[in-house]
Design a protein around this motif. Structure first.
Motif, short mmCIF file in Angstrom:
data_model
loop_
_atom_site.label_atom_id
_atom_site.label_comp_id
_atom_site.label_asym_id
_atom_site.label_seq_id
_atom_site.Cartn_x
_atom_site.Cartn_y
_atom_site.Cartn_z
N VAL A 159 -67.84 98.20 -59.30
CA VAL A 159 -68.69 96.87 -59.76
C VAL A 159 -68.11 95.76 -58.58
N ARG A 216 -63.65 89.77 -67.01
CA ARG A 216 -62.09 89.99 -67.06
C ARG A 216 -61.55 88.54 -67.67
N LYS A 239 -65.07 95.42 -66.77
CA LYS A 239 -65.30 96.09 -64.98
C LYS A 239 -65.63 94.72 -64.35
N SER A 244 -57.41 106.30 -52.12
CA SER A 244 -56.83 106.11 -53.49
C SER A 244 -57.23 107.23 -54.37
N THR A 245 -56.61 107.85 -55.13
CA THR A 245 -56.87 108.65 -56.34
C THR A 245 -56.39 108.30 -57.48
N SER A 263 -73.81 97.39 -61.08
CA SER A 263 -72.72 98.23 -61.92
C SER A 263 -72.82 99.77 -61.89
N PHE A 298 -71.94 102.32 -64.52
CA PHE A 298 -72.82 102.28 -65.77
C PHE A 298 -74.14 102.99 -65.50
N ALA A 353 -62.68 112.49 -64.05
CA ALA A 353 -63.12 111.37 -65.02
C ALA A 353 -63.18 110.10 -64.46
N CYS A 354 -64.25 109.28 -64.85
CA CYS A 354 -64.08 107.94 -64.67
C CYS A 354 -62.84 107.21 -65.51
N ILE A 355 -62.07 106.69 -64.73
CA ILE A 355 -60.85 105.69 -65.47
C ILE A 355 -61.35 104.47 -65.80
N GLY A 356 -62.69 103.87 -65.47
CA GLY A 356 -62.84 102.60 -65.78
C GLY A 356 -62.18 101.59 -65.13
N CYS A 357 -61.86 101.85 -63.76
CA CYS A 357 -61.17 100.73 -63.02
C CYS A 357 -62.11 99.61 -62.45
N GLY A 358 -63.19 99.85 -62.68
CA GLY A 358 -64.23 98.74 -62.16
C GLY A 358 -64.14 98.48 -60.80
N ARG A 359 -63.61 99.46 -59.90
CA ARG A 359 -63.55 98.88 -58.37
C ARG A 359 -65.11 98.92 -57.97
N CYS A 392 -63.95 104.44 -55.19
CA CYS A 392 -63.95 105.29 -56.55
C CYS A 392 -62.55 106.22 -56.58
N PRO A 393 -61.49 105.90 -57.25
CA PRO A 393 -60.20 106.60 -57.20
C PRO A 393 -60.65 107.79 -57.89
N TYR A 397 -57.38 100.03 -67.28
CA TYR A 397 -58.51 100.37 -66.83
C TYR A 397 -59.65 100.47 -67.82
#
Lengths: 427, 605
Positions: free
Chosen positions: A363, B274, B269, B19-20, A371, A374, A355-361, A405-406, B264
């Protein structure tokens, strides 16, 4: 001004093959010469089964419109026009030539002090295409009719593993610089800039020492995708190519290092484009190397020559970020095959997306300011207009979003799909 | 060469970052360890048990939910992160069921019902904290003090105020040999104050935050801009650089900024979004602290801003590389430049205003009912500034409006300065020299207030004296540090002592028979046991009709004097109803004297 603040920095892994001098791979017994090694229409074969051809002989003539000539890389006998698979998985017509190892050659006449028109004609005749990967016929690209004032030479080579451009800059520096002169003249540009990432300091030093006045070397920050066309132009000249426009709209022509070398050889030696330098690398190769490989050589021969190991997890043609995974070693090299990577499990883990954790990396990393997360969400909702609003159409497929993406989501793949659907449905 | 056959095909890119989700969550857990360790060292093993219960509840809730919904088990550690953050947000002596209720609420209601990891619209830990605060407010605001004397692990529960809820009373006199203001800063920095388990020790939080920033797990922009904005807002709202620093280091602000605002799923994003988000957090947090009814606003602010995040993500998009307007011009980077300028303005404001506001006012919470004192501020040079307003009845129904600023030196209990703000017309101005430079004792003893200018001016003087006396009562009740004594009876609800001063909270009833009405009364009466005189009276409750106690009647009087007062002497000039109040209070004060004497004997014996 010389850097863009996005992108990623994967471990470059270039040390595997960076020290290997460019060697020449023995000619293969047979070549399957693809008729379509370039963007546009396939070339039209002008030989038939049983014909004897020499090295450097025209075997397929460019079609009307966007296309390029194809020359025989070896001397031998044509065994027919056969359907053969390409790297992308489609079956296409190839010219099968059996080598007779006589290496007889027929080259184009050498040009002395050519004019811009002569150079352009030679580039077209020699079948030179963009050898960085895109394969755009070079003659069309360089024929800008005075609209460009700068030629940017792409020596960034930002993809990990690949070292062919680096070795060319070191070993063929003089030829390269003369080639830049021809390209500059052909485009009618006032000056040329060579953009090189700072992880190739010796190449920067060498070219700086040899550069004539109208050519400058620009040391670029080591950051993927520094070698992407628009990012490279921004890094070298500070110009921004508008969305949906070509570099020439910003007054720039971009040429890859290898393309320039091919131009030089076509002009000075009359050698058409039938071979290229290829990096063979990865942990599953015994001898990582940089090789002159004839177009149409089956990848199996390359693998055998370099000692590919059998526990190889993935074979990639091109760089690990944008290259295509090879599904069969029957596939043959072309003018645009810059590298062949034999990667093991640790170099290309196959992960399950979570699942996407929304970290925004994604972007933060996207060099085009999209984006990706999104866009993916919109794609899954089949809301393509929304995907377009987030910029899906501007994707350059660099893969930075998937890379960072983590959650290991297939972001780049999703954005590419969204871009394709948007283009197809004209949304 | 053997045949290569085992390779797979996939779409590019083939190389991925190492990274995970699990590693990210593990990094957050590691970053929280210093906070946990400090919390346990300061508040004892019971608080560790609370945190463990909370983490276990969160983990199990998620897995049980997965079991019920027939979904695969999740091992991404995110539930443990939520559990740890919520656990560190609890008061150190919360009952055992609080983390269970909070954990289930955070995971099931806030996270899983909205789609699980990454889909929740609000931060589970912040939401659960706010929920617990509303549902169990008495438990959730019961903080224990920190004891640096060495018995840190003692199980005695002494409810202590935090700086935000109780002001200066939260601090001990000196800390590590440093007294005064910087001693307080040190106490807050090291977390030697009351508060939630994990949020008191700021150094531990900073260590965790720096670790996460270096590991690129959190975006440094959020905590930095949050704190920057909060600092600027605090300067604006409190007008004091020193108060700003105390407030920044108090409560959950730093913990929230580092660990909760950076969540997060619930933060924007794009980096400039932010910045905007963090700016909003800073503004809302300080507004809640200064003007809201809750002493702390961090969780609430995070919750409010979380709701705006989807909107920001949807409508404020990054400018694409080479993006053009319809007119064919490059799209200006409005958001980027606005946010950059905002940060520069905030930073510049701090640089300019910190030196200017170094010694200005500090707002003090007002407890008790006051006739004149409108506002009290602590100036950090040790003086207190009281704003007093009132009316002096002169003659023929004319009431003169008065407003003064009274400056009091807390150490010597001296009125240093009186600045008239308003003394309406007719020239009945107060004779300020009667009070300026006088000590409280002198003003208490002062009976001759006749002014050489006029009889009416004498009335103004009398009113001003009343105001000044109330200022000292205000100081006594709101700022003075008292220790609680164990004494209660039917009328006395609280007895406290500070040196020779005994403060007795007493309640009673004024029977206004002629109005057929009984008035409930409650006062805090302070008696100086050395002089045997009434030192201060603060009204805590006087029900309706305005029959207020005429305090100067009793202030400064001895027990005997009060006992011998006749009804005429006590009579208020305002109304007979007030006179009844005064008479009732006469009895209450005498009762206070008795209590004081009992307590004093008990202390001596």
């Amino acid at each position: 001004m010389t850097l863009f603040d996005k992108g990623v920095h994967p471990r470059d892994c270039k040390s595997l093959s960076a020290g290997a001098q460019i060697a020449r791979m023995p000619d293969p017994e047979k070549v399957w010469l693809p008729l379509s090694q370039h963007l546009g229409k396939p070339a039209e074969p002008i030989v038939a089964e049983g014909d004897r051809v020499l090295r450097g002989q025209l075997v397929a003539k460019k079609a009307e419109g966007l296309s390029a000539n194809v020359y025989s890389p070896i001397a031998g006998t044509v065994k027919g026009i056969v359907g053969h698979i390409t790297a992308s998985g489609k079956k296409q017509d190839h010219i099968l030539i059996e080598n007779d190892f006589s290496d007889e050659s027929v080259l184009l006449p050498v040009l002395k002090d050519p004019t811009a028109e002569e150079i352009l004609a030679r580039i077209e005749e020699a079948g030179i295409v963009g050898m960085g990967g895109a394969g755009f016929p070079a003659a069309v690209k360089y024929d800008v009719k005075g609209r460009a004032d700068v030629v940017v030479i792409n020596g960034a080579e930002c993809e990990p593993y690949i070292t062919c451009d680096y070795r060319i800059m070191l070993e063929y520096a003089e030829e390269l610089l003369r080639g830049i002169g021809y390209v500059r003249k052909a485009c009618g540009a006032k000056r040329a800039v060579i953009g090189i990432e700072k992880n190739k300091l010796d190449a920067i030093a060498k070219l700086k020492a040899l550069c004539p006045e109208d050519i400058t070397v620009c040391a670029l920050r080591t950051r993927y995708p520094q070698g992407a066309e628009k990012q490279l132009i921004y890094g070298c000249t500070g110009r921004v190519v508008p969305e949906g426009k070509l570099p020439v709209d910003a007054g720039v022509v971009v040429a890859n290092v290898h393309t320039v070398l091919s131009v030089c050889r076509a002009v000075e030696q009359g050698q058409p484009c039938y071979e290229r330098v290829m990096t063979v690398s990865g942990k599953c190769v015994e001898k990582p190397s940089n090789l002159w490989v004839k177009n149409g050589t089956p990848l199996r021969d390359v693998a055998k020559y370099c000692g590919a190991k059998e526990d190889c997890a993935r074979i990639v043609s091109g760089g690990p970020m944008m290259g295509e995974a090879v599904f069969s070693l029957k596939v043959c090299t072309s003018k645009t095959t810059s590298s062949l990577l034999f990667l093991d499990e640790t170099e290309c883990e196959t992960k399950v997306a979570s699942a996407c954790i929304g970290c925004g990396r994604c972007v933060q990393a996207c060099p085009m300011g999209l984006s990706p997360t999104f866009i993916e969400e919109a794609l899954f909702r089949k809301d393509y207009a929304e995907a377009k609003r987030y910029g899906a159409s501007s994707c350059i497929s660099c893969g930075c979003c998937s890379y960072v993406c983590p959650a290991k989501r297939f972001l780049a793949q999703s954005v590419r799909l969204a871009k394709k659907i948007i283009a197809e449905r004209k949304i | 060469m053997a045949e290569i056959s085992n390779y797979k095909v996939a779409a590019s890119p083939h190389k991925l970052d190492s990274s995970t989700t699990r590693k990210v969550m593990l990094d957050v857990l590691i970053a929280l360890v210093p906070c946990l360790v400090c919390g346990v060292v300061y508040f004892g093993l019971y608080s560790l048990a609370l945190v463990v219960i909370c983490m276990a509840t969160c983990f199990l809730s998620e897995q049980i939910y997965n079991l019920i919904r027939k979904k695969p088990f999740t091992f991404d550690l995110s539930a443990l992160v939520t559990g740890l953050i919520l656990g560190l947000n609890l008061p150190p002596r919360a009952p055992w069921y609080i983390p269970i209720v909070g954990g289930v609420f955070a995971i099931i209601i806030v996270k899983m019902l909205f789609g699980g990891l990454g889909k929740n619209f609000a931060n589970p830990a912040a939401t659960a904290r706010v929920f617990l605060l509303l549902a169990y407010s008495s438990v959730m605001t019961k903080y224990i003090g920190f004891d640096i004397a060495g018995n840190m692990l003692s199980t005695d529960i002494v409810t202590a105020p935090t700086y935000l809820s109780g002001g200066a009373a939260a601090f001990t006199g000196t800390f590590m040999g440093t007294g005064g203001y910087w001693g307080r800063v040190l106490q807050l920095l090291f977390g030697a104050v009351g508060g939630s388990i994990g949020e008191t020790c700021k150094i531990a939080i900073l260590v965790g935050g720096v670790y996460l920033a270096v590991r690129r797990v959190l975006d440094w922009r959020i905590p930095v801009v949050y704190l920057l904005t909060a600092a600027a807002m605090l300067l604006l709202c409190y007008g004091s650089a020193k108060e700003m620093l105390l407030q920044l280091l108090s409560g959950g602000l730093l913990f929230g900024a580092v660990f909760m605002a950076t969540d997060y799923a619930t933060s924007p994003k794009w980096k400039y979004n932010r910045v905007l988000y963090a700016f909003g957090l800073g503004v809302i947090t300080v507004l809640i602290r200064r003007f809201g009814s809750y002493p702390e606003g961090t969780s609430l602010a995070i919750l409010i801003m979380n709701l705006l995040v989807p909107l920001m993500d949807k409508f404020i998009l990054p400018v694409r590389f080479g993006q053009m307007t319809k007119a064919g011009r490059p799209v200006p980077h409005v958001m980027a430049w606005t946010m950059r300028s905002l940060c520069i303005v905030l930073a510049a404001a701090l640089v300019v205003f910190i030196p200017i506001t170094n010694y200005t006012n500090v707002y003090i919470t007002k407890n008790g009912v006051y006739s004149y004192v409108q506002d009290a501020d602590r100036k950090l040079n040790g003086q207190y500034e009281f704003t007093v307003q009132g009316g002096a009845p002169i003659m023929g129904g004319y009431v003169q409006n008065l407003e003064y600023k009274v400056y009091v030196d807390a150490g010597t209990k001296t009125v240093t300065d009186i600045v008239p703000i308003a003394q309406s017309t007719m020239g009945y101005t107060a004779e300020l020299s009667l009070f300026e430079g006088k000590t409280y004792a002198e003003i208490l003893a002062q009976t001759d207030l006749s002014s050489d200018s006029d009889f009416s001016a004498t009335k103004t003087n009398t009113k001003l004296r009343e105001m000044i006396l109330e200022c000292f009562s205000f100081y006594d009740y709101n700022i003075g540090r008292y220790e609680r004594l164990s004494y209660t009876d039917e009328s006395v609800s609280l007895a406290e002592r500070s040196g020779s001063l005994y403060r007795i909270t007493v309640s009673g009833i004024a029977d206004l028979t002629e109005y057929n009405y009984k008035q409930a009364l409650k006062y805090a009466v302070t008696i100086d046991s050395e002089t045997g005189r009434v030192y201060a009276i603060t009204t805590l409750a006087e029900s309706t009709f305005g029959y207020t106690l005429d305090k100067p009647v009793f202030l400064g009087k001895t027990k005997q004097e009060i006992a011998e007062m006749t009804r005429d002497e006590i009579a208020s000039d305002i109304s007979t109803g007030a006179t009844v109040t005064n008479v009732s209070v006469q009895g209450l004060i005498l009762r206070c004297f008795e209590v004081m004497e009992t307590l004093r004997e008990g202390a001596n014996g």
